[in-house]
Design an enzyme around this catalytic site. Structure first.
Site, PDB file in Angstrom:
ATOM      1  N   ARG A 135     -18.350  -4.940 -16.713  1.00 53.35           N
ATOM      2  CA  ARG A 135     -17.660  -6.130 -16.247  1.00 53.35           C
ATOM      3  C   ARG A 135     -16.689  -5.732 -15.135  1.00 53.35           C
ATOM      4  NH1 ARG A 135     -21.131  -8.105 -18.544  1.00 53.35           N
ATOM      5  NH2 ARG A 135     -21.159  -9.752 -20.139  1.00 53.35           N
ATOM      6  N   MET A 158      -6.180  -3.504  -4.788  1.00 45.87           N
ATOM      7  CA  MET A 158      -6.087  -3.527  -3.327  1.00 45.87           C
ATOM      8  C   MET A 158      -5.815  -2.135  -2.761  1.00 45.87           C
ATOM      9  SD  MET A 158      -4.192  -7.069  -2.242  1.00 45.87           S
ATOM     10  CE  MET A 158      -5.188  -8.532  -1.976  1.00 45.87           C
ATOM     11  N   GLY A 159      -6.317  -1.909  -1.548  1.00 41.00           N
ATOM     12  CA  GLY A 159      -6.131  -0.624  -0.875  1.00 41.00           C
ATOM     13  C   GLY A 159      -7.402  -0.200  -0.176  1.00 41.00           C
ATOM     14  N   ASP A 217       0.810  -1.227   0.000  1.00 41.10           N
ATOM     15  CA  ASP A 217       0.000   0.000   0.000  1.00 41.10           C
ATOM     16  C   ASP A 217       0.842   1.276   0.000  1.00 41.10           C
ATOM     17  OD1 ASP A 217      -2.522  -1.319   0.105  1.00 41.10           O
ATOM     18  OD2 ASP A 217      -2.187  -1.734   2.229  1.00 41.10           O
ATOM     19  N   ARG A 220      -0.094  -9.504  -4.434  1.00 42.49           N
ATOM     20  CA  ARG A 220       0.891  -9.759  -3.374  1.00 42.49           C
ATOM     21  C   ARG A 220       1.883 -10.845  -3.761  1.00 42.49           C
ATOM     22  NH1 ARG A 220      -0.228  -7.544   1.427  1.00 42.49           N
ATOM     23  NH2 ARG A 220      -2.344  -6.946   1.968  1.00 42.49           N
TER      24      ARG A 220
END
Length: 352
Positions: A270, A173-174, A131, A279
């Site tokens: 979509r 992600m975040g 992050d 990761r």
């Protein structure tokens, strides 16, 4: 040493940097690897490491000693069985007669590292997180590798989006900060980027998509942080927002955004979620270099007895930051930062 919290691609590379520097400069040194993060320190679960353990792992993702999440808010909570986590960690440290504890971790892990430092343990910390949200350092190891993977995912979406003339949402992600989504979105030419620091107006998002349609663009790509939040929801209290999330009928924010766009535009939507692939895999060359530098710097701090600090990087140079200044602080994206203005200058919408 221990690795704590979510894993990332360059944990092994960083441990290697620490170990090789110590083996090359200190006689009769013993390195202990605690298994599964702070859990191993609590439970006296560890492995006596050998120099050979650190060979061949520069390019290996994950962590050879395992990791686990141990929420900081529960660290001082005594279990029903009377187990005292903090005292157990201190007991293990003293029983093994350790000179120093090296912690590789993100925000929550650094809070616990600071707690142990305040309890009198010698601690040196290293900034791990995809992050890039640790205060005091320009960069964390794992971030650039995750940017590369998220960017590759969006790159791949471009061709199918163009072929089918659809709106695609790629969820990155975040939860609390948008550095990863911002950089991946910029790197891969996303048309709309939604991050937690800039609450979005769904009507502004729709306007951006419709403008592309009027301009003859057959598709649009949104890079959406998993913690993206609408302007309406941003006004709620934490308790109210948590309750709303618990009752949300969608798997994630991207599906909610997709449904609303579909209702307002009639376009086919979509959603793609790269998830934990961000990761995984081998660390990119940038992270391998950064991790090696961080590891060597941590070893130097250990040899000098300079404890209670996090290794960081500022303007390309290694720095040492007191853990007390780092713990509990997030490095967020400033909505007025130049990188946001530059992204808007090339036509990227942030839905604001």
């Amino acid at each position: 040493m221990l690795t704590s919290g979510g894993d990332c691609q360059s944990l092994n590379a960083t441990m290697r940097g620490v170990a090789k520097s110590l083996y090359n400069n200190v006689r009769d040194i013993e390195i202990i690897g605690f298994l599964e993060g702070y859990k191993g320190l609590m439970r006296e679960e560890y492995k006596i490491m050998k120099p050979s353990d650190f060979s061949g792992i520069l390019t290996e993702g994950g962590t050879i000693i395992g990791t686990s999440r141990q929420p900081f808010k529960l660290m001082r909570v005594i279990g029903e069985d009377g187990f005292n986590k903090v005292e157990a960690m201190k007991k293990t440290y003293k029983k093994l007669n350790l000179d120093c504890l090296v912690v590789l971790g993100g925000n929550g892990s650094q809070k616990t590292a600071n707690l142990l430092s305040e309890e009198g343990l010698h601690v040196v910390s290293l900034p791990k997180t995809i992050d890039n949200d640790l205060w005091g350092t320009d960069m964390t190891f794992g971030f650039q590798s995750a940017v590369n993977i998220a960017s590759d995912a969006i790159d791949c979406i471009h061709t199918t989006a163009a072929s089918h003339g659809r709106v695609f949402i790629v969820e990155v992600m975040g939860h609390k900060v948008g550095w990863l989504t911002l950089h991946a979105g910029l790197a891969s030419g996303a048309d709309i980027i939604l991050i937690p620091e800039i609450p979005y107006d769904i009507n502004k998002v729709v306007e951006a998509i419709e403008k592309r349609t009027r301009d003859g663009k057959r598709f649009s790509i949104l890079a959406v942080a998993e913690g993206a939040i609408s302007k309406e929801d941003a006004k709620l209290s934490k308790k109210e927002y948590k309750a709303k999330l618990a009752a949300r009928p969608y798997p994630s924010v991207s599906y909610e955004i997709g449904k609303k766009i579909e209702e307002k535009t009639g376009q086919e939507i979509r959603v793609t979620i790269p998830g934990h692939t961000q990761r995984g895999g081998s660390p990119c060359p940038y992270d391998r270099v950064l991790s090696t530098r961080f590891g060597a710097a941590a070893a130097e701090m250990i040899m000098q007895g300079d404890y209670g600090k996090l290794v960081g990087i500022k303007n390309g140079e290694i720095v040492r930051i007191p853990l007390s200044e780092v713990a509990g602080k997030l490095k967020t994206v400033d909505p007025d930062a130049s990188i946001i203005k530059e992204a808007k200058a090339v036509g990227i919408s942030f839905g604001d």
